[in-house]
Design an enzyme around this catalytic site. Structure first.
Site, PDB file in Angstrom:
ATOM      1  N   GLU A  43     -61.048  33.879  16.359  1.00 25.50           N
ATOM      2  CA  GLU A  43     -62.176  34.707  16.817  1.00 25.50           C
ATOM      3  C   GLU A  43     -62.677  35.448  15.589  1.00 25.50           C
ATOM      4  O   GLU A  43     -62.042  36.397  15.134  1.00 25.50           O
ATOM      5  CB  GLU A  43     -61.710  35.700  17.890  1.00 25.50           C
ATOM      6  CG  GLU A  43     -61.162  35.067  19.163  1.00 25.50           C
ATOM      7  CD  GLU A  43     -62.230  34.475  20.061  1.00 25.50           C
ATOM      8  OE1 GLU A  43     -63.415  34.452  19.678  1.00 25.50           O
ATOM      9  OE2 GLU A  43     -61.872  34.028  21.164  1.00 25.50           O
ATOM     10  N   LEU A  44     -63.806  35.011  15.018  1.00 23.58           N
ATOM     11  CA  LEU A  44     -64.209  35.496  13.692  1.00 23.58           C
ATOM     12  C   LEU A  44     -65.461  36.376  13.764  1.00 23.58           C
ATOM     13  O   LEU A  44     -65.833  36.843  14.830  1.00 23.58           O
ATOM     14  CB  LEU A  44     -64.388  34.288  12.769  1.00 23.58           C
ATOM     15  CG  LEU A  44     -63.176  33.339  12.765  1.00 23.58           C
ATOM     16  CD1 LEU A  44     -63.423  32.123  11.889  1.00 23.58           C
ATOM     17  CD2 LEU A  44     -61.897  34.037  12.354  1.00 23.58           C
ATOM     18  N   CYS A  93     -67.615  42.941  16.385  1.00 29.30           N
ATOM     19  CA  CYS A  93     -67.964  41.549  16.055  1.00 29.30           C
ATOM     20  C   CYS A  93     -69.271  41.144  16.720  1.00 29.30           C
ATOM     21  O   CYS A  93     -70.059  40.391  16.173  1.00 29.30           O
ATOM     22  CB  CYS A  93     -66.840  40.618  16.484  1.00 29.30           C
ATOM     23  SG  CYS A  93     -66.410  40.768  18.214  1.00 29.30           S
TER      24      CYS A  93
HETATM   25  P1  NAD Z   1     -59.543  40.730   8.212  1.00 31.94           P
HETATM   26  O1  NAD Z   1     -59.784  39.282   8.334  1.00 31.94           O
HETATM   27  O2  NAD Z   1     -59.599  41.335   6.871  1.00 31.94           O
HETATM   28  O3  NAD Z   1     -58.088  41.105   8.797  1.00 31.94           O
HETATM   29  C1  NAD Z   1     -57.694  40.785  10.123  1.00 31.94           C
HETATM   30  C2  NAD Z   1     -56.178  40.651  10.163  1.00 31.94           C
HETATM   31  O4  NAD Z   1     -55.775  39.500   9.401  1.00 31.94           O
HETATM   32  C3  NAD Z   1     -55.417  41.816   9.557  1.00 31.94           C
HETATM   33  O5  NAD Z   1     -54.238  42.007  10.309  1.00 31.94           O
HETATM   34  C4  NAD Z   1     -55.086  41.339   8.156  1.00 31.94           C
HETATM   35  O6  NAD Z   1     -53.954  41.962   7.583  1.00 31.94           O
HETATM   36  C5  NAD Z   1     -54.832  39.862   8.404  1.00 31.94           C
HETATM   37  N1  NAD Z   1     -55.124  38.950   7.275  1.00 31.94           N
HETATM   38  C6  NAD Z   1     -56.112  39.060   6.361  1.00 31.94           C
HETATM   39  N2  NAD Z   1     -56.124  37.969   5.553  1.00 31.94           N
HETATM   40  C7  NAD Z   1     -55.133  37.156   5.992  1.00 31.94           C
HETATM   41  C8  NAD Z   1     -54.645  35.879   5.572  1.00 31.94           C
HETATM   42  N3  NAD Z   1     -55.210  35.221   4.565  1.00 31.94           N
HETATM   43  N4  NAD Z   1     -53.610  35.329   6.241  1.00 31.94           N
HETATM   44  C9  NAD Z   1     -53.042  35.980   7.296  1.00 31.94           C
HETATM   45  N5  NAD Z   1     -53.438  37.188   7.720  1.00 31.94           N
HETATM   46  C10 NAD Z   1     -54.481  37.774   7.077  1.00 31.94           C
HETATM   47  O7  NAD Z   1     -60.571  41.438   9.209  1.00 31.94           O
HETATM   48  P2  NAD Z   1     -60.794  42.998   9.468  1.00 31.94           P
HETATM   49  O8  NAD Z   1     -61.567  43.589   8.343  1.00 31.94           O
HETATM   50  O9  NAD Z   1     -59.519  43.633   9.875  1.00 31.94           O
HETATM   51  O10 NAD Z   1     -61.724  42.951  10.784  1.00 31.94           O
HETATM   52  C11 NAD Z   1     -63.104  42.816  10.757  1.00 31.94           C
HETATM   53  C12 NAD Z   1     -63.530  41.393  11.061  1.00 31.94           C
HETATM   54  O11 NAD Z   1     -63.009  40.967  12.313  1.00 31.94           O
HETATM   55  C13 NAD Z   1     -65.039  41.249  11.184  1.00 31.94           C
HETATM   56  O12 NAD Z   1     -65.467  40.081  10.539  1.00 31.94           O
HETATM   57  C14 NAD Z   1     -65.261  41.140  12.698  1.00 31.94           C
HETATM   58  O13 NAD Z   1     -66.455  40.523  13.063  1.00 31.94           O
HETATM   59  C15 NAD Z   1     -64.057  40.356  13.096  1.00 31.94           C
HETATM   60  N6  NAD Z   1     -63.792  40.488  14.530  1.00 31.94           N
HETATM   61  C16 NAD Z   1     -64.026  39.412  15.350  1.00 31.94           C
HETATM   62  C17 NAD Z   1     -63.822  39.523  16.732  1.00 31.94           C
HETATM   63  C18 NAD Z   1     -64.095  38.371  17.661  1.00 31.94           C
HETATM   64  O14 NAD Z   1     -63.670  38.434  18.820  1.00 31.94           O
HETATM   65  N7  NAD Z   1     -64.791  37.319  17.265  1.00 31.94           N
HETATM   66  C19 NAD Z   1     -63.376  40.737  17.267  1.00 31.94           C
HETATM   67  C20 NAD Z   1     -63.141  41.807  16.404  1.00 31.94           C
HETATM   68  C21 NAD Z   1     -63.355  41.668  15.047  1.00 31.94           C
END
Ligand code: NAD
Length: 447
Positions: A225-226, A259
């Site tokens: 979910e990105l 998101c």
């Molecule tokens: P992020 O991708 O930086 O981090 C999310 C999680 O992944 C954190 O726990 C982080 O520590 C972990 N992580 C980061 N890189 C990783 C890797 N390479 N391997 C494994 N784990 C890793 O995102 P963020 O800044 O915490 O959140 C914001 C983003 O999330 C925005 O792009 C937003 O749109 C998205 N989001 C999407 C939804 C959806 O339902 N589509 C909902 C909420 C947020």
């Protein structure tokens, strides 16, 4: 053992810490999760639901306390934090029963063959900070109901609220069925490489790419979910008042850190002046401030890096000809004032990258096809909304998104999936098909 510090994003004040999970411990956590899963997976689904209902009632009891911590650690106001936590607690029974129905065996071929939906084993759920309870919970409940064990990897920005949530659920859940790994991207990567059977990820597109390529090496199933770049298209015959109310509130909700936030607004040039006046009117309802200010409904930006990114988007737009039509450019430390920016063009960063800030970014159009082409002109495709009459259904059908809203927000009611198109997602949760993502399909064929 190193610590993960947590700070109040409104003030920068230190609020607590948790130990970072060392690499060796991740292996042990996964082993224990497999052990716990065996007996949990063997229980009839009705018994699992009874346990989850008790856990939900504990969560409900603690929802005010957890909401306060959520506001302190993530920044949103108490009303929104409470809605998030209590909403999660209140939905458990409904969701668990939907999952139960979705995973009932299906009899085929006059009963000779049966499709079973069995547990996968151990699910890793890696998630962000913007909805630090619901982003865990939305995948946790289907995963547990389907008979899996779960390991959560919360964002490094919100470890304390994650710990509080898990501790409350674990008052009732069997030992080691729900565990937590603390850390940043490094611990996330360890978990992805570990002996888990499934990865449910919510977060940025770039992390999603990395996780999916790592998971691919071991052919592990994933749900991704990105991010999003949601458009809102306002047609000539739209109800201007409700379109403007939606455009402002959905751009600014959660300080734009959502998101499915409206990131671009396209309005028919014939109604643009009236519409922009209405946007300005609705902007007055929003006030930045800490959760300790009862009048504030726009919290801080989660960290300096993200705040600088929003400022970079604003500067880029203004340098390329955008105008500030509403709001103040005098942003308080740790916050971004909600702004209305007009004259947005496709070459600006606010038109291409996910901004994740409280900006209402407006472009006028003469031709619906041009608005649709610009709206679809990004790698993202999470949600999209159209306000209007005659052509609204047509526009919704042409948006390359997983969730389209017509005269309302995107994201369906009831047991509909939460789903992204293009690079906004892979697979989905919610709905019977979504619930089955947390299972291994098995066919039994009898003589
Ligand atoms: P992020 O991708 O930086 O981090 C999310 C999680 O992944 C954190 O726990 C982080 O520590 C972990 N992580 C980061 N890189 C990783 C890797 N390479 N391997 C494994 N784990 C890793 O995102 P963020 O800044 O915490 O959140 C914001 C983003 O999330 C925005 O792009 C937003 O749109 C998205 N989001 C999407 C939804 C959806 O339902 N589509 C909902 C909420 C947020």
């Amino acid at each position: 053992m190193s610590k993960l510090n947590s700070y109040n994003p409104a003030t920068g004040e230190f609020i607590g810490d948790v130990p970072v999970t060392p690499e060796k411990a991740v292996t042990e956590i996964v082993r224990k999760a497999h052990e716990a899963q065996h007996s949990w997976g063997d229980l009839p689904v009705e018994e699992r639901i009874d346990v989850l209902k008790k856990a939900a009632s504990e969560l409900q009891k603690e929802s005010q306390k957890i909401a306060l911590l959520l506001s302190k650690e993530m920044g949103k106001d108490i009303r929104r934090s409470y809605g998030e936590v209590a909403g999660c607690a209140g939905s458990v029974e409904y969701v668990a029963n939907q999952v139960k129905d979705a995973i009932k065996p299906i009899s085929c071929y006059g009963g000779q063959s049966v499709i079973e939906y069995n547990p996968l084993g151990v699910c890793a759920i890696i998630y962000p900070w913007n909805y630090p309870v619901s982003m865990a919970h939305w995948m946790l409940i289907p995963a547990l109901t389907a008979g899996n064990a779960v390991i959560l990897k919360p964002s490094e920005e919100t470890p304390l609220v994650a710990l509080a949530y898990v501790n409350v659920m674990n008052r009732v859940l069997p030992e080691n069925l729900l565990q937590i790994v603390f850390g940043d991207e490094k611990q996330g990567k360890m978990l992805v490489k570990s002996d888990v059977d499934f990865i449910g990820f919510t977060g940025s597109m770039s992390a999603g790419r990395d996780i999916m390529s790592q998971a691919g090496r071991n052919l592990k199933p994933v749900i991704m979910e990105l991010g999003g770049k949601d458009p809102c298209i306002v047609l000539e015959d739209a109800d201007i008042d409700s379109a403007a109310r939606f455009a402002v509130s959905n751009s600014i909700e959660n300080a734009g850190q959502m998101c499915i936030s409206t990131e671009r607004v396209f309005v028919d040039y014939r109604i643009a002046d009236k519409f922009i006046d209405k946007l300005k009117e609705y902007l007055m309802y929003f006030k930045v401030g800490s959760y300790t200010d009862p009048q504030a409904n726009v919290g801080p930006i989660i960290n300096e890096k993200q705040r600088n990114n929003i400022l970079r988007h604003i500067d880029d737009a203004i340098s390329k000809g955008a105008q500030v039509a509403g709001g103040s450019m005098d942003h308080p430390e740790n916050f971004i004032n909600p702004l209305i920016l007009t004259g947005i063009t496709d070459d600006m960063l606010v038109a291409k990258e996910e901004t994740f800030g409280p900006l209402v970014c407006v472009t006028t159009f003469e031709n619906i096809e041009d608005a649709i082409a610009s709206a679809n002109g990004t790698d993202y495709g999470l949600g999209g909304v159209v306000f209007g009459g005659y052509d609204a259904e047509y526009v919704a059908s042409k948006l390359d998104v997983g969730m389209a809203g017509i005269n309302t927000g995107a994201g369906g009611g009831g047991d509909t999936p939460w789903v992204g198109d293009k690079m906004s997602g892979v697979g989905y949760h919610g709905s019977p098909d979504g619930h089955r993502q947390f299972t291994q399909v098995k066919v039994i064929n009898r003589a």
